[in-house]
Scaffold this motif. Sequence first.
Motif, PDB file in Angstrom:
ATOM      1  N   LYS A   1       0.830  -1.208   0.000  1.00  0.00           N
ATOM      2  CA  LYS A   1       0.000   0.000   0.000  1.00  0.00           C
ATOM      3  C   LYS A   1       0.863   1.255   0.000  1.00  0.00           C
ATOM      4  O   LYS A   1       0.568   2.246  -0.684  1.00  0.00           O
ATOM      5  CB  LYS A   1      -0.929  -0.028   1.218  1.00  0.00           C
ATOM      6  CG  LYS A   1      -1.932   1.109   1.253  1.00  0.00           C
ATOM      7  CD  LYS A   1      -2.834   0.983   2.464  1.00  0.00           C
ATOM      8  CE  LYS A   1      -3.864   2.119   2.490  1.00  0.00           C
ATOM      9  NZ  LYS A   1      -4.710   2.020   3.717  1.00  0.00           N
TER      10      LYS A   1
ATOM     11  N   ARG B   1      -6.898 -11.146   2.668  1.00  0.00           N
ATOM     12  CA  ARG B   1      -7.806 -10.320   1.862  1.00  0.00           C
ATOM     13  C   ARG B   1      -7.229  -8.919   1.675  1.00  0.00           C
ATOM     14  O   ARG B   1      -7.181  -8.370   0.568  1.00  0.00           O
ATOM     15  CB  ARG B   1      -9.166 -10.211   2.562  1.00  0.00           C
ATOM     16  CG  ARG B   1     -10.032 -11.450   2.483  1.00  0.00           C
ATOM     17  CD  ARG B   1     -11.335 -11.213   3.236  1.00  0.00           C
ATOM     18  NE  ARG B   1     -12.211 -12.379   3.176  1.00  0.00           N
ATOM     19  CZ  ARG B   1     -13.486 -12.328   2.779  1.00  0.00           C
ATOM     20  NH1 ARG B   1     -14.011 -11.196   2.411  1.00  0.00           N
ATOM     21  NH2 ARG B   1     -14.225 -13.416   2.771  1.00  0.00           N
TER      22      ARG B   1
ATOM     23  N   ARG C   1      -5.609  -7.189  -1.851  1.00  0.00           N
ATOM     24  CA  ARG C   1      -6.156  -5.952  -2.428  1.00  0.00           C
ATOM     25  C   ARG C   1      -5.045  -4.923  -2.634  1.00  0.00           C
ATOM     26  O   ARG C   1      -5.038  -4.176  -3.615  1.00  0.00           O
ATOM     27  CB  ARG C   1      -7.252  -5.368  -1.517  1.00  0.00           C
ATOM     28  CG  ARG C   1      -8.513  -6.212  -1.431  1.00  0.00           C
ATOM     29  CD  ARG C   1      -9.711  -5.392  -0.958  1.00  0.00           C
ATOM     30  NE  ARG C   1      -9.451  -4.674   0.274  1.00  0.00           N
ATOM     31  CZ  ARG C   1      -9.632  -5.150   1.497  1.00  0.00           C
ATOM     32  NH1 ARG C   1     -10.084  -6.387   1.646  1.00  0.00           N
ATOM     33  NH2 ARG C   1      -9.384  -4.420   2.570  1.00  0.00           N
TER      34      ARG C   1
ATOM     35  N   ARG D   1      -2.644  -3.374  -6.668  1.00  0.00           N
ATOM     36  CA  ARG D   1      -2.290  -2.044  -7.165  1.00  0.00           C
ATOM     37  C   ARG D   1      -0.914  -2.051  -7.843  1.00  0.00           C
ATOM     38  O   ARG D   1      -0.690  -1.394  -8.859  1.00  0.00           O
ATOM     39  CB  ARG D   1      -2.275  -1.045  -6.021  1.00  0.00           C
ATOM     40  CG  ARG D   1      -3.619  -0.897  -5.303  1.00  0.00           C
ATOM     41  CD  ARG D   1      -3.466   0.078  -4.145  1.00  0.00           C
ATOM     42  NE  ARG D   1      -4.710   0.230  -3.405  1.00  0.00           N
ATOM     43  CZ  ARG D   1      -4.834   1.023  -2.348  1.00  0.00           C
ATOM     44  NH1 ARG D   1      -3.795   1.730  -1.927  1.00  0.00           N
ATOM     45  NH2 ARG D   1      -5.989   1.129  -1.714  1.00  0.00           N
TER      46      ARG D   1
ATOM     47  N   GLU E   1      -5.757  -3.767 -14.036  1.00  0.00           N
ATOM     48  CA  GLU E   1      -7.019  -3.201 -13.558  1.00  0.00           C
ATOM     49  C   GLU E   1      -8.091  -4.287 -13.368  1.00  0.00           C
ATOM     50  O   GLU E   1      -8.841  -4.274 -12.395  1.00  0.00           O
ATOM     51  CB  GLU E   1      -7.523  -2.160 -14.563  1.00  0.00           C
ATOM     52  CG  GLU E   1      -8.786  -1.436 -14.076  1.00  0.00           C
ATOM     53  CD  GLU E   1      -9.240  -0.372 -15.061  1.00  0.00           C
ATOM     54  OE1 GLU E   1     -10.347   0.139 -14.888  1.00  0.00           O
ATOM     55  OE2 GLU E   1      -8.471  -0.072 -16.017  1.00  0.00           O
TER      56      GLU E   1
ATOM     57  N   GLU F   1      -7.385  -6.175 -10.247  1.00  0.00           N
ATOM     58  CA  GLU F   1      -7.671  -5.298  -9.106  1.00  0.00           C
ATOM     59  C   GLU F   1      -9.180  -5.246  -8.839  1.00  0.00           C
ATOM     60  O   GLU F   1      -9.625  -5.281  -7.694  1.00  0.00           O
ATOM     61  CB  GLU F   1      -7.124  -3.897  -9.389  1.00  0.00           C
ATOM     62  CG  GLU F   1      -7.160  -2.989  -8.175  1.00  0.00           C
ATOM     63  CD  GLU F   1      -6.493  -1.651  -8.443  1.00  0.00           C
ATOM     64  OE1 GLU F   1      -6.620  -0.760  -7.593  1.00  0.00           O
ATOM     65  OE2 GLU F   1      -5.837  -1.518  -9.509  1.00  0.00           O
ATOM     66  N   ASN F   2      -9.968  -5.187  -9.910  1.00  0.00           N
ATOM     67  CA  ASN F   2     -11.430  -5.165  -9.752  1.00  0.00           C
ATOM     68  C   ASN F   2     -11.956  -6.457  -9.139  1.00  0.00           C
ATOM     69  O   ASN F   2     -12.848  -6.447  -8.299  1.00  0.00           O
ATOM     70  CB  ASN F   2     -12.107  -4.924 -11.107  1.00  0.00           C
ATOM     71  CG  ASN F   2     -11.884  -3.513 -11.604  1.00  0.00           C
ATOM     72  OD1 ASN F   2     -11.638  -2.608 -10.806  1.00  0.00           O
ATOM     73  ND2 ASN F   2     -11.950  -3.314 -12.914  1.00  0.00           N
TER      74      ASN F   2
ATOM     75  N   PHE G   1     -10.266  -8.523  -7.148  1.00  0.00           N
ATOM     76  CA  PHE G   1      -9.892  -8.536  -5.725  1.00  0.00           C
ATOM     77  C   PHE G   1     -10.803  -7.604  -4.917  1.00  0.00           C
ATOM     78  O   PHE G   1     -11.229  -7.934  -3.819  1.00  0.00           O
ATOM     79  CB  PHE G   1      -8.432  -8.095  -5.568  1.00  0.00           C
ATOM     80  CG  PHE G   1      -7.437  -9.182  -5.925  1.00  0.00           C
ATOM     81  CD1 PHE G   1      -7.862 -10.433  -6.338  1.00  0.00           C
ATOM     82  CD2 PHE G   1      -6.065  -8.954  -5.863  1.00  0.00           C
ATOM     83  CE1 PHE G   1      -6.949 -11.426  -6.659  1.00  0.00           C
ATOM     84  CE2 PHE G   1      -5.148  -9.939  -6.177  1.00  0.00           C
ATOM     85  CZ  PHE G   1      -5.589 -11.188  -6.590  1.00  0.00           C
ATOM     86  N   ARG G   2     -11.095  -6.434  -5.487  1.00  0.00           N
ATOM     87  CA  ARG G   2     -11.922  -5.480  -4.753  1.00  0.00           C
ATOM     88  C   ARG G   2     -13.346  -6.008  -4.587  1.00  0.00           C
ATOM     89  O   ARG G   2     -13.960  -5.856  -3.531  1.00  0.00           O
ATOM     90  CB  ARG G   2     -11.950  -4.145  -5.513  1.00  0.00           C
ATOM     91  CG  ARG G   2     -12.609  -3.011  -4.702  1.00  0.00           C
ATOM     92  CD  ARG G   2     -12.754  -1.722  -5.494  1.00  0.00           C
ATOM     93  NE  ARG G   2     -11.514  -1.284  -6.089  1.00  0.00           N
ATOM     94  CZ  ARG G   2     -11.275  -1.241  -7.399  1.00  0.00           C
ATOM     95  NH1 ARG G   2     -12.228  -1.609  -8.251  1.00  0.00           N
ATOM     96  NH2 ARG G   2     -10.118  -0.836  -7.875  1.00  0.00           N
ATOM     97  N   GLN G   3     -13.858  -6.655  -5.627  1.00  0.00           N
ATOM     98  CA  GLN G   3     -15.238  -7.142  -5.569  1.00  0.00           C
ATOM     99  C   GLN G   3     -15.397  -8.328  -4.609  1.00  0.00           C
ATOM    100  O   GLN G   3     -16.332  -8.370  -3.819  1.00  0.00           O
ATOM    101  CB  GLN G   3     -15.694  -7.550  -6.969  1.00  0.00           C
ATOM    102  CG  GLN G   3     -17.113  -8.112  -7.010  1.00  0.00           C
ATOM    103  CD  GLN G   3     -17.471  -8.636  -8.386  1.00  0.00           C
ATOM    104  OE1 GLN G   3     -16.739  -8.441  -9.340  1.00  0.00           O
ATOM    105  NE2 GLN G   3     -18.604  -9.301  -8.485  1.00  0.00           N
TER     106      GLN G   3
ATOM    107  N   GLN H   1     -13.879  -7.911  -0.240  1.00  0.00           N
ATOM    108  CA  GLN H   1     -14.301  -6.844   0.678  1.00  0.00           C
ATOM    109  C   GLN H   1     -14.395  -7.389   2.099  1.00  0.00           C
ATOM    110  O   GLN H   1     -14.792  -8.535   2.313  1.00  0.00           O
ATOM    111  CB  GLN H   1     -15.676  -6.308   0.265  1.00  0.00           C
ATOM    112  CG  GLN H   1     -15.673  -5.571  -1.055  1.00  0.00           C
ATOM    113  CD  GLN H   1     -17.082  -5.162  -1.454  1.00  0.00           C
ATOM    114  OE1 GLN H   1     -17.993  -5.227  -0.650  1.00  0.00           O
ATOM    115  NE2 GLN H   1     -17.241  -4.741  -2.702  1.00  0.00           N
TER     116      GLN H   1
END
Length: 1636
Positions: free
Chosen positions: A1473, A1510, A1514, A1518, A1523, A1526-1527, A1529-1531, A1534
């Motif tokens: 991060k 998790r 996420r 990055r 992309e 990344e989507n 993992f984000r979906q 959570q």
Amino acid sequence: MTESYVKKLSYPLLEAVTDKDPAVQEQVCRALCSLGEVRPGEMLRACEEFLRHRDKLAHPYRAMVLRVMETVLSSHTCRLDKDTASAVLLLASSEMTKTKELFSEWQQAASSVLVAVGKHCINPVMEELLSQFQPGVLPHPLVLQTLAGLAVSNVFGTVPFLPSVLSTMLPMLGMARQDTMRAVLCCALQRFSESALEYLANLDQAPDPTVRKDTFAADLSSAYDILFHHWLQSREAKLRLAVVEALGPMSHLLPGDKLEEQLPKLLPGVLALYKKHAEAFHVSKSLGQILEAAVSVGSRSLEVQLDTLLAALHAQICVPVESSSPLVQSNQKEVLRCFTVLACCSPDRLLAFLLPKLDTNNERLRVGSLQILRHVINSAAAQMEANKPFILSSMRLPLLDTNNKVKRAVVQVISAMAHHGYLEQPGGEAMIEYIVQQCALPPEQELDPGSADAPADSVRAVSVRTLYLVSTTVDRMSDVLWPHLLQFLTPVRFTGALTPLCRSLVHLALKRQEAGADAFLIQFDAHVNLPSPYAITTRLLAVSCNPYLGDGRGVASLRLLHVLHPNIHPLLGQYWESAVPLLLKHLDEHTEETLSPKEWEARLLMFLQDTLAVVSDNTWICQLSLEMCKQLPCYNGAPREKNFLYKCIGATLRAASSREVVRKHLRELLETARYQEEAEHEGLACCFGICAVSHLEDTLAQLEDFVRSDMSRKSIGIFNIFKDRSESEADRVRSALVLCYGHVASQAPRELLLAKVESDILRNMFQVFSTKVLGIKIESKDPTLKQCLVQGLCMVSQAIHSSVQADSFQFSKKAELVAQLMEFIRAEPPDSLRTPIRNTAMLTCACLVSLEPALEEQAQADVVHGCLHSVMALPPEPQEEGADCQELLYLDTMRALENLLTSLLRRNMTPQGLQVMVEHLSPWIKSPRAHERARALTLSASLLRYFLEHLRVSALVPFHNLGLLVGLFSPRCADLWPASRQEAVDCVHSLLYLQLAYEGFSRDHQDDVAEQLPPLKDGLVHPDPATLFHSCHSIAQIIAKRLPPDQLISLLLTMFEGLGDPDKNCSRAATVMINCLLQERGSALLEKVPEIVSVLRCKLRETQEEHVLPAAQHSVYLLATQHCAAVVSSLLGSPLPFDSHTCALWRALAVEPSLSAQVLRLLLDKMSKDVPFKESRTFLPGTAPDRVATLLPLAATCALREVVSAPASAPAVLELYPQLFAALLLRVSSTVGVQLPRNLQAKERRGAGTAPGSLEPCSSAVDALRAVLLRAGSEDVEQCVELEGGWALLSASAGHEEGVTRLASAMAKHAGPRLPLVMKSLACMQGSLYEVQRVTSTAFLAELLRSSVADDLTLLESLLDSLAARQQDPCAGVRRLVLRGMSNVASGSPDKVRAHGPQLLTAMVGGLDDGDHAHSPVALEAMAGLARLVELVEARELRAVLLHVAIRTRPFFDSDKTEFRTASIRLFGHLNKACHGACEDVFLDQVVGGLAPLLLHLQDPQAPVAGACRFALRMCARNLECEELENVFRQHLQEGRGLHFGEFLNAACRPLMRGFPDLLGRLVSTSLFYFKSSWEGVRAAAPMFTGFLVLHAEREYLPQVDLEQLLAALRLLLQDPAPRVRASAAETLGRLGKFA
């Protein structure tokens, strides 16, 4: 890949079909099917080869493989090459015919494979099958079954082969000797026939449209002869059923003349099977097909056998249907289908057979016949049209049947009749009445005992639904039902049907209104059977009084009344349009539990009265009253409705202007009333009362006439006493009459009442109550009569009292009446409250005493004494369930007593009069029984309030008994019962205002001092003694401010007497109040001091009770102001634990702030001078020495706790806050795990629960610290720590550090300004010799850095310096806390992290290398700290350590300790991060290397690890600059969202392989490492991950994978002990088909 590789994939899976776990077997099959999706031919060849080389493989597993082959074939038959298809069908044929065993699961599976191949490749399959279907040789049974299956699944492909198949098959029929083989042949013939019929029905789509029915007729005709004439006679039941199943479809293909010829034999033959088979579905189905075939060819022989057919079919319908048997229900449907066929061709014959069956008394026959009748009415309506009258007349006897099953069937027939116009015929009215009659069945009697019917299927429920549906959905029934249904409203036997009747009538009426006024208005003269408008109105009003009975009949009745208003009276429309909806709204707003019956009846009566006023027609009103009187007997079994109808009669007579009609009806009511029903008395009396509003003279005259005539019959002579009525009957009549007089008096116009009350009402009431026989007065012993008399007298007295002329009225019979009432009260049982006689009699007395002339003093005293004794001595009201009525009666009785005492006090509103009342109550106020005291205080408070509110002072006079009264009531402010305390405060409050009133203040004067009393009542609710007595002290202060000097000594002497009160709470309150009075008003008692002190010292010697001790506390205070050190030393010498007297004396030293501070400094000095504990030797090797507390610091701690607990110590505590806080916190740390000396341990156990505070060293220190916080105004700190469980943790060895942390957090949050001095005190002790104190001080300071207050108060630098000084502390715990404190800067002062970044990072990186073992807690703390800091430090400073941290952290991913896995993975996420998507290549390599472990640890058995994964994934996405990934993992990842791991892996691997195809080999290799993981979840996830990687990888990158190594690993996993892992391995093998 080559075909050999597909075998390599398939063979391990095929070997795994023998797995013992069904889930694994299922997954293996799915994997094989997946391989078949990719390369069906190769997979099928692998399966074929596997089965061919595994002759000894058990049949269940062979069947499993064959089912896989069938699944693949069903989707991919068209893709098969000829060789594969040939190999598969040869294998299947071989498997199917390998043994002679019939119909095993394995052989069935092989047959299904052949059928699957034959769907698209019919010719080779037929060729193979026909090769085994040679003329003259019986084939294998499954060859025939497969041919039959093909005939069904591929009609157009199979039928062209049928002629040759049938010609070959016919000779075999004669060769078949075994019943099993014959059954198979029959089944084949059935399927062939069905296939041929379907082919012929769809000739337009058939490949050969020239095929005709004749093509099969000859062969099937020959087959028919064998089946019917030979095989149908078999003893084998299965064969017979197979034959009859085949004959049904075959009959359609037989030549017409052949069928006509065979019917006389065929039908009896089939019917005979009914007797041989319990389950007759197949027989009935076949029979229906034969009958349809016969009708289609116009058979004449059917008529001859009709009677036999009808009898057999009727018997089948009459078989009881079991709901759990689908075949029996299906059989009934097939039989009814047969009846439909027969009804269409011979309706008259059918009815001639069926209708006489309705006359039988047999339940089954009658129910069955009704079922058939309903069915043919619906299914053959045109054929039944001419027979409607005949059918209706045949229902006469079934209508009389009482059996519920028959009733239900009759209702269903009537419903069918309604839809087809039967009820419009003569006799239809009886059917309607029958439906209504069933709607009226009582709900509890709907079902037969032991019946399995659900309530929804009960006769009543079915009838209600039928009536409503017929009324609302069958348009033709409108003229039949309207207005015919109205005649069922009034008869009693239809009461239960009122709700459905009203609903149907409302619907019909609304439809009529739409049609026009002429259609809606009823000509009652033309319909003689209809009830009159008066009868309808009476009936609907009467039943509405109990609105929720009978499924809500109140709403239904009112709605019907609403729509009928034009038929009731033409003037009612406008009023009812507004009034009835309001009544309905009221019902809608309530439930049966919340509706007040009294209020509802009042609304209905008002509605009736307003209706009569609108009509304003005497003739109409008289007619309505006549109808009401007529209907009274109808409600003999419904007391509530009857009582309400009585009230309606009263309201109607009140509105009538004809006196003759009124007298006539009243006389009839008196003569016909059912007096033996007590419930009827109230209704009759209400009727007379309401009528008396307009007709008082006539009402009294009719009552007197009846009394005279009735009593004359009763008084003829002693020998005729029982002639007319028994004694009990007479008493019932008298009870009702007495009640009637009471209601008449209550309702009569007040201007007419006083003139008649003594002469006409009371005289007759007592005449009725006590009769004379031969001149001797005889009073009845009947309790009901007595109760009615008391109730009647109460109503009379209240009526007199409410009259305008009551003040001038001289009631001559008053004393006599009061004496009589007191006799009734004294006669009541003293130990129970069963009747309302006490209550009503006292209410009556309360009204009477206010009338003139006044009672004598002795009579008044007798009344008060008698009533008090009757009520106060009653046992406490019961608290158990069901005691609500008893409690209500008790409350009413108490209110009546209060009213009586108030009425007596009203006549003597002087201090002396008040004193008299209190003297009567005094014994009860001092009673040892709490409930008696509570009652007495309630009454006293009420009397004092009344006295104050109504006091008129004309001259300034002394309130001479104020001291005595206040002394009596004020100690009761601490009564054991909370309610008594509240009442006592009210008493004192009223007395203070009485004193003010006698001093000349106005009534509305608000005294500031006295008004301080009511707020104190809240404190009296609290059960805590300290709170309670504090409130008492405040009350005493208020009394002291307002008490006149001359009353003070009498008050004190009264309170001294209260010290011996049986209620100890009141005794304690007396001591508190005495002490307060001495403090507040001691200067005025100079001469009395010796006496007062003497009394106090005497009480102290006599008792050891704590409440006597405060009298001596003032002396201790005086002594301490002169010799503080000596007093403190002496008290510290008291034995531990301190007793309650000692504790109280300690608290006395906190009275004055300067003294408190002096005492606290001395105690701190004593506490810190000596060592906190001594270590005793232990004789067990390897155990730590015991720590024993030293006495002086322990005693000082306990004393400090007591001093600080006094409210007055607050200023001193604030002054010494930093020293107290630091010293006590370190005292807590140095006593954790410390024991009491042995001599005190026994004392502590004996005194557990009795001592004011714990003696245990650590607990006593914690208590003292909490007391300091509370006293210093830091309540928020104390409460915050308490809510978080910090105090308990602080005292425990395991949780002490966490407790310190929570305390520091609370201090930073709620006591920030005090922290600089506290921190200074603690920093001085960081170098303590005691390791525990260093840990505690470091933990506290470290936690302060978590809060922004450290920066706000400019403490950050000094805190960091203090922590840095302890970085090399020999204690690992201190070093760990130093790192925690430094990382806390990220939370408390994030903007300062950059300024101190190098220092913080250096400390954390050093912490990673701290310790000699891999799982150092310091390293764990360093990882947690770095996770918080990395995002806040300078990027260049982070880059310098980034790679080192990542490499040092990575080994912990697979640590066997959960906390290390969690911390390392979370740190890895934070490192990603912090890079903000711009990490260097060298770190990116670490990201890629960590990807597989993170994905797999999502299945870690520990939830914190999975959660960390998790987050880390996420963050990693990055830096991978993908992309889509990344989507994903984000979906899916959570926080807080559930994760379906398989779906997630599938979604993640797609973009991963699309964006990073070069990583395939590396990711698979890493995944292989986890194939041997010790965690089952991770071990199962690894092959799944590998499978999805391969699934989504492009072919060109597949060579990166070492397939041999992967296959070997997967083979090993197929042997894993965990079924979950084996299933995952199998699934992955299925995905590897992509390599093929």
